[in-house]
Scaffold this active site. Structure first.
Site, PDB file in Angstrom:
ATOM      1  CE  LYS A  22      -1.634   1.633   4.050  1.00 34.37           C
ATOM      2  NZ  LYS A  22      -1.335   3.055   4.330  1.00 34.37           N
ATOM      3  CG  ASN A  23       2.374   2.532   3.561  1.00 35.28           C
ATOM      4  OD1 ASN A  23       1.214   2.886   3.319  1.00 35.28           O
ATOM      5  ND2 ASN A  23       2.779   2.218   4.766  1.00 35.28           N
ATOM      6  CG  ASP A 118      -3.693   9.679  11.526  1.00 37.03           C
ATOM      7  OD1 ASP A 118      -3.331   9.228  10.443  1.00 37.03           O
ATOM      8  OD2 ASP A 118      -2.969   9.720  12.532  1.00 37.03           O
ATOM      9  CG  LEU A 329       8.887   6.892  13.552  1.00 34.97           C
ATOM     10  CD1 LEU A 329       9.698   5.754  14.140  1.00 34.97           C
ATOM     11  CD2 LEU A 329       8.719   6.759  12.071  1.00 34.97           C
TER      12      LEU A 329
HETATM   13  C1  EPZ Z   1       4.325   6.768   6.131  1.00 33.25           C
HETATM   14  O1  EPZ Z   1       3.616   7.846   6.728  1.00 33.25           O
HETATM   15  C2  EPZ Z   1       3.354   5.585   6.101  1.00 33.25           C
HETATM   16  N1  EPZ Z   1       2.167   5.935   5.358  1.00 33.25           N
HETATM   17  C3  EPZ Z   1       2.950   5.201   7.526  1.00 33.25           C
HETATM   18  O2  EPZ Z   1       2.156   4.005   7.463  1.00 33.25           O
HETATM   19  C4  EPZ Z   1       4.187   4.880   8.331  1.00 33.25           C
HETATM   20  O3  EPZ Z   1       3.824   4.669   9.661  1.00 33.25           O
HETATM   21  C5  EPZ Z   1       5.182   6.064   8.269  1.00 33.25           C
HETATM   22  O4  EPZ Z   1       5.479   6.397   6.901  1.00 33.25           O
HETATM   23  C6  EPZ Z   1       6.493   5.741   8.960  1.00 33.25           C
HETATM   24  O5  EPZ Z   1       7.075   4.601   8.441  1.00 33.25           O
HETATM   25  C7  EPZ Z   1       2.209   5.902   4.005  1.00 33.25           C
HETATM   26  O6  EPZ Z   1       3.216   5.652   3.378  1.00 33.25           O
HETATM   27  C8  EPZ Z   1       0.926   6.196   3.301  1.00 33.25           C
HETATM   28  P1  EPZ Z   1       6.566  10.181   8.107  1.00 33.25           P
HETATM   29  P2  EPZ Z   1       4.196   9.348   6.691  1.00 33.25           P
HETATM   30  O7  EPZ Z   1       6.471  11.415   7.289  1.00 33.25           O
HETATM   31  O8  EPZ Z   1       4.845   9.582   5.375  1.00 33.25           O
HETATM   32  C9  EPZ Z   1       6.676  13.517  11.575  1.00 33.25           C
HETATM   33  C10 EPZ Z   1       0.238   2.622   7.775  1.00 33.25           C
HETATM   34  O9  EPZ Z   1      -0.252   2.073   8.769  1.00 33.25           O
HETATM   35  N2  EPZ Z   1       6.659  14.507  10.479  1.00 33.25           N
HETATM   36  O10 EPZ Z   1       7.780   9.366   7.980  1.00 33.25           O
HETATM   37  O11 EPZ Z   1       3.107  10.251   7.109  1.00 33.25           O
HETATM   38  C11 EPZ Z   1       5.333  12.781  11.699  1.00 33.25           C
HETATM   39  O12 EPZ Z   1       4.407  13.515  12.440  1.00 33.25           O
HETATM   40  C12 EPZ Z   1       0.770   4.076   7.863  1.00 33.25           C
HETATM   41  O13 EPZ Z   1       0.349   2.088   6.657  1.00 33.25           O
HETATM   42  C13 EPZ Z   1       6.696  15.828  10.793  1.00 33.25           C
HETATM   43  O14 EPZ Z   1       6.766  16.198  11.969  1.00 33.25           O
HETATM   44  O15 EPZ Z   1       5.300   9.249   7.852  1.00 33.25           O
HETATM   45  C14 EPZ Z   1       5.750  11.499  12.367  1.00 33.25           C
HETATM   46  O16 EPZ Z   1       5.819  11.680  13.731  1.00 33.25           O
HETATM   47  C15 EPZ Z   1       0.536   4.684   9.202  1.00 33.25           C
HETATM   48  N3  EPZ Z   1       6.662  16.747   9.791  1.00 33.25           N
HETATM   49  C16 EPZ Z   1       7.143  11.250  11.780  1.00 33.25           C
HETATM   50  O17 EPZ Z   1       7.613  12.486  11.263  1.00 33.25           O
HETATM   51  C17 EPZ Z   1       6.581  16.369   8.473  1.00 33.25           C
HETATM   52  O18 EPZ Z   1       6.529  17.227   7.582  1.00 33.25           O
HETATM   53  C18 EPZ Z   1       7.175  10.202  10.677  1.00 33.25           C
HETATM   54  O19 EPZ Z   1       6.314  10.584   9.640  1.00 33.25           O
HETATM   55  C19 EPZ Z   1       6.527  15.008   8.171  1.00 33.25           C
HETATM   56  C20 EPZ Z   1       6.566  14.076   9.190  1.00 33.25           C
END
Ligand code: EPZ
Length: 425
Positions: A22-23, A118, A329
């Site tokens: 999916k991701n 979320d 995370l």
């Molecule tokens: C991706 O989310 C995945 N989703 C998530 O999977 C997964 O948990 C996550 O990566 C980490 O591996 C998809 O790919 C659709 P991040 P993403 O940006 O891209 C902070 C599932 O169950 N952050 O790496 O949103 C954020 O708040 C889902 O399939 C900022 O602060 O993850 C988080 O704490 C859930 N500012 C951390 O970084 C930003 O601009 C990691 O987020 C971006 C992120």
């Protein structure tokens, strides 16, 4: 409202196959926007999120066909594209944000509704905005939309991410491939899904070095061409089945993914006493006796994935001894813990740590899954509980797993869907 009805039972046994991740699939669909013409993706999972992304692309002016039977998605991208990703779709699926980079560089403007937080955390977008700003875009918030404007195009630049965010790395990468000049992304995310995206971009004609490392160097090109691409196997879905086998002390073969993408997880399970036979396109998992509880700390790849954290909680709730699970995370990703306590687990949460003392069995109760992985993990917990557990949250599971309960039944589990009037137990 649909819910799962889970009867506690014995060890799972048999074989299950995963399809594309999916991701990755969602980002590959967004990346198709970068090239005029027909992009074809194969091994695409038949999940709700793919349907939402398809609708988003249609509203931007693309022709999208999804054939679930063959797992094929074709995306016909016109030369003129819309540039607004509206709230209704973005609210349904955060990953819609991944059209931000492609639209900014293709159209010179993108306005994407801000998804907000979320169930698992606040989920900022500041790193996405910073990255595009460094490439020369004017990025601001306007009436609930993140707007990125670059009427004269984007220009390559050095970008060092404060955190190896998956989403921000993807958006900056997809913008940089058509920017003028060279972009260097430091502290880039290294997930296999990022490697899959970069691999497809290179096949489309992009110039990217350091794929899979934390430093990527992108030399912008003037145009990309559409391709056919197979989505990488879903390591998180595979991890779900691996934990299902381990915590029911079963014997399950999981196919369709690269075990190296779960190296850290498999090593942890071997430490716990689970037997893992690694093969080219999967693993065989057997668990002859009660495993030992293991400490887990979620980290960006190649560390323990946060998406498997809820399964590690269930595993440790049933294992021998006690252990600590640390979530690094997402600040609100311990919903599963409070629901596990309803099933009789000995679990205490303190900030981003959860301490578990293992129990031989859990006891059935009605529980609520608040997101994709939490709901799936609670169904697995129900398999190791005495009695019938009901799990609300089917709609979440359908967002991430193509045939979750059917696959579980294929492994011998007694799991059924039932519709109940809202509020009925
Ligand atoms: C991706 O989310 C995945 N989703 C998530 O999977 C997964 O948990 C996550 O990566 C980490 O591996 C998809 O790919 C659709 P991040 P993403 O940006 O891209 C902070 C599932 O169950 N952050 O790496 O949103 C954020 O708040 C889902 O399939 C900022 O602060 O993850 C988080 O704490 C859930 N500012 C951390 O970084 C930003 O601009 C990691 O987020 C971006 C992120």
């Amino acid at each position: 409202m649909d819910r799962f009805r889970v009867s506690g039972g014995g060890p799972l046994a048999g074989e299950v196959a995963v399809v594309g991740a999916k991701n990755s699939a969602l980002k590959l669909m967004a990346a198709a926007l970068l090239a005029v013409g027909r992009t074809t993706l194969t091994k695409v999972p038949d999940i709700v999120d793919v349907a939402v992304m398809a609708e988003l692309l249609r509203r931007l002016g693309c022709g999208v066909e999804h054939d679930p039977a063959t797992g094929t998605v074709t995306i016909d991208v016109p030369s003129e594209l819309g540039h607004r990703a509206d709230y209704e779709l973005v609210r349904a699926m955060r990953a819609s944000i991944s059209v931000l980079g492609p639209l900014t560089v293709r159209c010179g403007i993108a306005d994407v509704a801000i998804p907000g937080g979320d169930a698992i955390g606040s989920r900022g977008l500041d790193l996405h905005a910073d990255g595009l700003t460094r490439l020369g875009a004017n990025v601001h918030v306007d009436h609930g939309y993140l707007v990125a404007q670059a009427p004269n195009g984007l220009v390559g630049a050095p970008i060092s991410l404060d955190f190896p965010s998956v989403g921000a790395t993807e958006n900056v990468l997809m913008a940089a491939v058509l920017a003028r000049g060279t972009t260097v992304i430091e502290n880039a995310a290294r997930e296999p899904e990022i490697v899959d995206l970069a691999t497809m971009l290179v096949r489309m004609g992009a110039e990217i070095e350091g794929i899979g490392s934390s430093t990527m160097v992108i030399t912008g090109v003037t145009a990309l061409a559409p391709v056919e691409h197979e989505v990488v196997g879903d390591r998180i879905a595979a991890g779900t089945w691996i934990f299902a086998a381990a915590l029911t002390r079963g014997d399950v073969t999981v196919r369709g993914f690269d075990p190296r993408h779960l190296g850290f997880v498999l090593d942890k399970l071997v430490d716990a006493g689970v037997v893992i036979d690694r093969q080219d396109d999967g693993v065989r998992v057997t668990c002859p006796r009660r495993p030992r509880a293991v400490d887990v700390m979620t980290l960006p790849y190649p560390g323990f994935p946060t998406d498997l954290q809820p399964f590690a909680l269930v595993f440790d709730a049933l294992a021998e001894g006690s252990a600590m699970v640390t979530e690094n995370l997402f600040e609100a990703r311990f919903h599963t813990a409070s629901e596990l306590a309803r099933l009789g687990a000995d679990v205490r949460v303190d900030g981003h740590h959860a301490l578990l003392r293992g129990r031989e069995r859990l006891s059935a109760a009605p529980v609520v899954g608040s997101d994709i992985r939490a709901a799936a993990a609670l169904v697995l917990a129900g398999l190791a509980a005495d009695g019938v557990t009901t799990v609300e949250g089917v709609k979440h599971v359908d967002r991430g797993y193509p045939s979750f309960d059917a696959d579980l039944r294929g492994l011998g589990a007694d799991v059924r869907r039932e519709s109940v009037a809202d509020g009925a137990f």
